[in-house]
Design an enzyme around this catalytic site. Sequence first.
Site: not given
Length: 331
Positions: A111, A194, A197
């Site tokens: 992150k 895979k 989104k």
Amino acid sequence: MTVVVSGIRPTGNLHLGNYFGALKSFIRMQEENQCFFFIADYHSLTTHPTPADLHGNVKNVLVEFLACGLDPEKATLYIQSDLPETAELYLLLNMNAYVGELERCTSFKEKIRQQPQNVNAGLLTYPTLMAADIIIHRAHKVPVGKDQEQHLEMTRTFANRFNRLYHVDYFPEPVAYTFEENLVKMPGLDGSLKMSKSENENSAIFLADPPEVIRKKVMRAVTDAGPTEMNQPKPQAIENLFTLMKTLSAPETFAHFSNLYDTCQIRYGDMKKQLSEDVILFTETFREKIRELHANNAYLKKVVALGAEKAHASAQKTIREVREIIGFKSF
Ligand code: ADP
Ligand code: TRP
């Protein structure tokens, strides 16, 4: 009875990968366990969504989970922020969570890289909030993917630490509810392994996609010039289309196009036309239910209230006992 907890990130619409990967197993789980499924809206604040986006995403996820067959009577389906006991337990757990161990967490490092302009304390303490979500119901099992294993490990650390610190055997050690190995992994329309989104929105077919969008997406799926020799293994992108067909079309359809491929007679245009019609047929009931539920706020309100009520009953008991153990005793 085994207590199962799982959090769902409210990040837009569900695609066929989510359905085959996670939802189908949730629907199975709710039959045999005491399941708590919640929409992790506290967690999503780490990325600072607008109020309208936040609410819209929560509603979408709620609607789509219900449309897929999650039963609010069987499972407890609630919104995380409707359960402030979670926030209280998070505060308490943070007192025994060390900055060093939180900083070493892989998802935190990731992150920092992704959003260097917004490295907030919520990101650092994401694992304590997730631990609170799980142990607030004293859960035994957590259905999570590989990417969440470290978080679950930290949950065990926090639960054990609490038990040790207060000389109690209060929180069970939650373990992963593994279901991913024996499930179909839905591949992407872009040739990737895979459907995702977050990796590539165009790789995914969403449950709510209208037929014309499905047709467009499938017709644009990556292919190649076609086989030149009989019975050759298929390149990944072609294999992907066959996997989709195997999962969603009739067995005869799959056999028919497999045979055309093996004999070098395949025309991808024809195959894609067939596949898009089969996808449209498969998603028809979902689309229908999603549309109905979106328009039925009164029902959604009832579902959310019922979820909150059931989640409260479980969480309030834990918080009462935890406060007592810690020494917050009433006079
Ligand atoms: P995305 O990769 O689209 O961002 P998420 O990470 O939100 O998907 O996935 C949520 C859940 O759906 C996870 O449990 C994940 O394992 C499952 N899932 C996502 N994509 C697939 C896929 N293509 N095939 C099988 N399961 C999937
Ligand atoms: N961290 C999980 C994810 O990114 C979502 C989540 C939040 C969760 N709290 C949880 C999952 C508790 C399982 C249990 O997908």
